[in-house]
Design a protein around this motif. Structure first.
Motif, PDB file in Angstrom:
ATOM      1  N   GLN A  55       0.809  -1.227   0.000  1.00  0.00           N
ATOM      2  CA  GLN A  55       0.000   0.000   0.000  1.00  0.00           C
ATOM      3  C   GLN A  55       0.844   1.281   0.000  1.00  0.00           C
ATOM      4  OE1 GLN A  55      -3.347   0.421  -0.422  1.00  0.00           O
ATOM      5  NE2 GLN A  55      -3.534  -1.768  -0.748  1.00  0.00           N
ATOM      6  N   LYS A  56       2.149   1.133  -0.161  1.00  0.00           N
ATOM      7  CA  LYS A  56       2.981   2.347  -0.212  1.00  0.00           C
ATOM      8  C   LYS A  56       2.739   3.045  -1.541  1.00  0.00           C
ATOM      9  CE  LYS A  56       6.776   1.328   2.875  1.00  0.00           C
ATOM     10  NZ  LYS A  56       7.726   0.210   2.810  1.00  0.00           N
ATOM     11  N   PRO A  57       2.660   4.380  -1.523  1.00  0.00           N
ATOM     12  CA  PRO A  57       2.364   5.086  -2.773  1.00  0.00           C
ATOM     13  C   PRO A  57       3.488   4.956  -3.786  1.00  0.00           C
ATOM     14  CG  PRO A  57       2.940   6.638  -1.046  1.00  0.00           C
ATOM     15  CD  PRO A  57       2.890   5.305  -0.405  1.00  0.00           C
ATOM     16  N   ARG A  58       3.097   4.877  -5.037  1.00  0.00           N
ATOM     17  CA  ARG A  58       4.107   4.726  -6.086  1.00  0.00           C
ATOM     18  C   ARG A  58       3.606   5.308  -7.400  1.00  0.00           C
ATOM     19  NH1 ARG A  58       5.111  -1.045  -4.825  1.00  0.00           N
ATOM     20  NH2 ARG A  58       4.530  -0.147  -2.840  1.00  0.00           N
ATOM     21  N   ILE A  59       4.567   5.672  -8.231  1.00  0.00           N
ATOM     22  CA  ILE A  59       4.229   6.173  -9.567  1.00  0.00           C
ATOM     23  C   ILE A  59       4.906   5.272 -10.591  1.00  0.00           C
ATOM     24  CG2 ILE A  59       6.030   7.972  -9.427  1.00  0.00           C
ATOM     25  CD1 ILE A  59       3.933   9.661 -11.171  1.00  0.00           C
ATOM     26  N   VAL A  60       4.116   4.841 -11.559  1.00  0.00           N
ATOM     27  CA  VAL A  60       4.591   3.861 -12.529  1.00  0.00           C
ATOM     28  C   VAL A  60       4.645   4.507 -13.907  1.00  0.00           C
ATOM     29  CG1 VAL A  60       4.186   1.573 -13.526  1.00  0.00           C
ATOM     30  CG2 VAL A  60       3.375   2.071 -11.200  1.00  0.00           C
TER      31      VAL A  60
END
Ligand code: S3P
Length: 181
Positions: free
Chosen positions: A82-87
């Motif tokens: 659930q850690k925020p990430r940008i793909v």
């Protein structure tokens, strides 16, 4: 301190080859302290081959299979931590319906880095690592074919500007948590 509602924690950048997805995603991640995942890099790490090598040795259908498998892993890792990430996605990722469905089902927000075909041509003409950039006519055709998929993104930003300006526009979107007061 009030934090805005509707923050999204799985954010994906889409757009045609040369639209600056990887660069923008890296910069946004750095500013927010988020993780940056580049889908093409996942594919090359997983196979030990470059993108042109995968296309040349295995063909596009196999590339698409690997791309989907890696995207599933990326989404799975997000669901677990659930850690925020940008793909940063590949230029063709969301034109595969199963990829679009996977992202939608798991709350992924999609941002289209919109750029004119003329600018994209200029940017891609000198780079040789894109197997789907064969000639101008097919590049233009593929762009037109993909437009409906890109247009289905939740947000769009103008990516013909310099990277810092693109990042500013991305960070101004309502999906990012922001301190109001
Ligand atoms: C592709 C774009 C590439 C890479 C592969 C296929 C496409 O990524 O995934 O060559 O189908 O448009 P970039 O958009 O990062 O160049």
């Amino acid at each position: 301190m009030i934090t805005e509602i509707r923050p999204r924690r799985l954010v994906c950048l889409t757009g045609f080859m040369g639209s600056g997805k990887s660069t923008a995603a890296g910069l946004v991640a750095r500013q927010l302290g988020w993780q940056h995942i580049d889908l093409d890099k996942r594919i090359t790490d997983a196979t030990g081959l470059s993108i042109p090598e995968i296309f040349a040795r295995m063909g596009e259908p196999e590339f698409r299979r690997i791309e989907h498998e890696q995207l599933r892993r990326v989404v799975g890792e997000f669901l677990e931590s659930q850690k925020p990430r940008i793909v940063s996605l590949g230029g063709g990722t969301i034109s595969q319906p199963q990829n679009l469905a996977l992202l939608r089902e798991n709350g992924g927000a999609l941002i289209w880095l919109r750029c004119s075909i003329e600018e994209l041509l200029l940017r891609c003409a000198t780079v040789t690592d894109r197997p789907l950039f064969r000639d101008e006519a097919s590049f233009r055709r593929l762009y037109q074919e993909r437009l409906p998929a890109y247009e289905s993104a939740d947000y769009q930003v103008d990516s013909s500007a310099e990277p810092a300006r693109v990042v500013e526009q991305i960070l101004a979107l309502e999906i990012f948590p922001r301190v109001i007061a």
